[in-house]
Write an enzyme that holds these catalytic residues in place. Structure first.
Site, PDB file in Angstrom:
ATOM      1  N   ILE A 166      36.397  57.741  30.401  1.00 39.26           N
ATOM      2  CA  ILE A 166      37.142  58.243  29.247  1.00 39.26           C
ATOM      3  C   ILE A 166      37.621  59.647  29.597  1.00 39.26           C
ATOM      4  O   ILE A 166      36.897  60.623  29.452  1.00 39.26           O
ATOM      5  CB  ILE A 166      36.288  58.253  27.969  1.00 39.26           C
ATOM      6  CG1 ILE A 166      35.857  56.837  27.612  1.00 39.26           C
ATOM      7  CG2 ILE A 166      37.074  58.862  26.814  1.00 39.26           C
ATOM      8  CD1 ILE A 166      35.058  56.719  26.337  1.00 39.26           C
ATOM      9  N   HIS A 167      38.839  59.706  30.102  1.00 36.38           N
ATOM     10  CA  HIS A 167      39.455  60.989  30.426  1.00 36.38           C
ATOM     11  C   HIS A 167      40.359  61.399  29.264  1.00 36.38           C
ATOM     12  O   HIS A 167      40.317  60.786  28.200  1.00 36.38           O
ATOM     13  CB  HIS A 167      40.210  60.909  31.765  1.00 36.38           C
ATOM     14  CG  HIS A 167      41.184  59.783  31.836  1.00 36.38           C
ATOM     15  ND1 HIS A 167      42.495  59.917  31.461  1.00 36.38           N
ATOM     16  CD2 HIS A 167      41.032  58.489  32.222  1.00 36.38           C
ATOM     17  CE1 HIS A 167      43.122  58.761  31.626  1.00 36.38           C
ATOM     18  NE2 HIS A 167      42.248  57.876  32.085  1.00 36.38           N
ATOM     19  N   ALA A 168      41.139  62.448  29.422  1.00 42.85           N
ATOM     20  CA  ALA A 168      41.886  63.062  28.319  1.00 42.85           C
ATOM     21  C   ALA A 168      42.765  62.087  27.538  1.00 42.85           C
ATOM     22  O   ALA A 168      42.724  62.056  26.308  1.00 42.85           O
ATOM     23  CB  ALA A 168      42.729  64.222  28.837  1.00 42.85           C
TER      24      ALA A 168
END
Length: 85
Positions: free
Chosen positions: A14-16
């Site tokens: 879960i990145h930006a």
């Protein structure tokens, strides 16, 4: 309270971008949303809190909803997470 578990399939975790999409979707519901990973937990409607969890591929999250639209929120989010993560 309604809850479901989901294992992250995105190689980047879960990145930006997916975190922002996830928070935006959770904010559509009036129910409180809590995201848990092991002993860590955060308010699912707060981007920075979710980013601090540093969720990686293969990790399992439990998402809990409590409120008036908890069932609808849980169903919608389970489908949404499968699409974006």
């Amino acid at each position: 309270m309604k809850e479901f578990s989901y294992t992250i399939k995105d190689p980047l975790g879960i990145h930006a971008r997916p975190a922002g999409l996830l928070v935006k979707k959770l904010q559509e519901f009036s129910s409180n949303a809590t995201i848990l990973r092991g002993e860590d937990k955060c308010d699912g409607k707060k981007l920075l809190a979710l980013m601090k969890m540093r969720v990686k591929e293969g990790q399992t999250l439990t998402v809990q909803f409590e409120g008036g639209d908890e069932e609808a929120a849980a169903n919608a989010m389970q489908n949404y997470m499968a699409e974006i993560l």
